[in-house]
Design an enzyme around this catalytic site. Structure first.
Site, PDB file in Angstrom:
ATOM      1  N   SER A   1       0.828  -1.196   0.000  1.00  0.00           N
ATOM      2  CA  SER A   1       0.000   0.000   0.000  1.00  0.00           C
ATOM      3  C   SER A   1       0.874   1.262   0.000  1.00  0.00           C
ATOM      4  O   SER A   1       1.736   1.424  -0.862  1.00  0.00           O
ATOM      5  CB  SER A   1      -0.966  -0.043   1.182  1.00  0.00           C
TER       6      SER A   1
ATOM      7  N   ASP B   1      -5.969  -3.334  -2.457  1.00  0.00           N
ATOM      8  CA  ASP B   1      -4.911  -3.012  -1.496  1.00  0.00           C
ATOM      9  C   ASP B   1      -4.190  -4.258  -0.960  1.00  0.00           C
ATOM     10  O   ASP B   1      -4.811  -5.215  -0.498  1.00  0.00           O
ATOM     11  CB  ASP B   1      -5.561  -2.265  -0.327  1.00  0.00           C
TER      12      ASP B   1
END
Length: 286
Positions: free
Chosen positions: A43, A170
């Site tokens: 991320s 993500d």
């Protein structure tokens, strides 16, 4: 016997805006004259790690972050440009509350970021999640931008990213602290956990649906990070005090950077001590 410096692997975890505190660790290593041999990022960790792997110093990353995030007007302007590209696009796609991760990355990434992984100065592993298979996907070859876009595509906030026939979201969904991918053949493993800690809540206020969703994700990431640490114990574990920052409070960049600075000195001492012990062991064996 030839005494060699340690091979250092660094895992940069996910934590949205809190991940800006990664920058302090990069600066600390710069101040020690050290570069990692491998970076693994999830991320926001993949985004900041890519700048580091491309050759940016911690100071340069800090200055760039303040430049693009340091005012609400600048931040809002960049985000708005990623949402509305023209009246025609609005009617074609509809007005979505979700951001396009690829467009956001293009708008916020520094111009020095290379196109391909093989052009990076430090090997980088980018962790994303394949929404269809429920498995993590690790990128280290090919195009950098779609890999990072997938890695930062927080569910609900960003649209999933289609890349190589996979639907990416993500990386923190499956691997919020990628110690396993930073540990390969390394002498020293560093883990930087920016997920934050529980914070007191206002008992008089009812948490919003967004607050509950973000809090649940934070709890999940904390649990998975604990398993990662048990399986791949880092030689140095860094956890900046960023729990009181909201996941999307990127405009508080200066405050988050200051929180990261609080761990710099201890991190530098711990890393220098670890290296000294390793070198002394080499001399003893020799």
């Amino acid at each position: 016997m030839t005494i060699t410096g340690p091979k250092i692997g660094v895992a940069l975890g996910g934590g949205a805006a809190r991940g800006l505190s990664h920058i302090a660790v990069i600066e600390a290593m710069d101040e020690l004259g050290l570069k990692p041999d491998l970076i693994a990022g999830t991320s926001i960790g993949s985004f900041i790690g890519a700048g580091w792997a491309a050759g940016m110093s911690g100071k340069e990353i800090r200055e760039y972050a303040i430049e693009v995030l340091g005012s609400m007007r600048a931040l809002s302007s960049r985000l708005w440009r990623t949402q509305v590209t023209g009246i025609k696009a609005m009617f074609q796609d509809g007005i979505s509350m979700q951001f396009d991760a690829t467009k956001v990355l293009t708008s916020f990434a520094p111009g020095t970021l290379p196109l391909h992984f093989h052009d990076l100065k430090i090997p980088l592993r980018v962790i994303a999640t394949d929404y269809q298979s429920w498995h993590q996907v690790v990128f280290h070859t090919g195009l950098i931008a779609p890999a990072i876009a997938g890695s930062i595509a927080i569910p609900s906030l960003f649209k999933p990213v289609s890349h190589h026939g996979q639907t990416l979201v993500d990386g923190g969904v499956v691997n919020p602290l990628p110690l396993d991918h930073a540990a390969h053949n390394m002498d020293i493993l560093i883990g930087v956990d920016v997920n934050g800690d529980p914070v007191p809540i206002n008992e008089m206020a009812t948490p919003s649906a967004i607050d509950v969703g973000l809090g649940a994700a934070q709890i999940m990431m904390h649990a998975m990070s604990a398993y990662a640490i048990a399986a791949y114990p880092p030689d140095i574990y860094v956890r900046p005090p960023v729990g009181h920052f909201g996941a999307y409070e990127f405009w508080r960049v200066r405050d988050i950077l200051a929180a990261g600075d609080l761990v710099k000195d201890k991190f530098k001492r711990d890393l220098a001590t670890r290296i000294d012990l390793m070198l002394a062991s080499q001399q003893k064996i020799g």
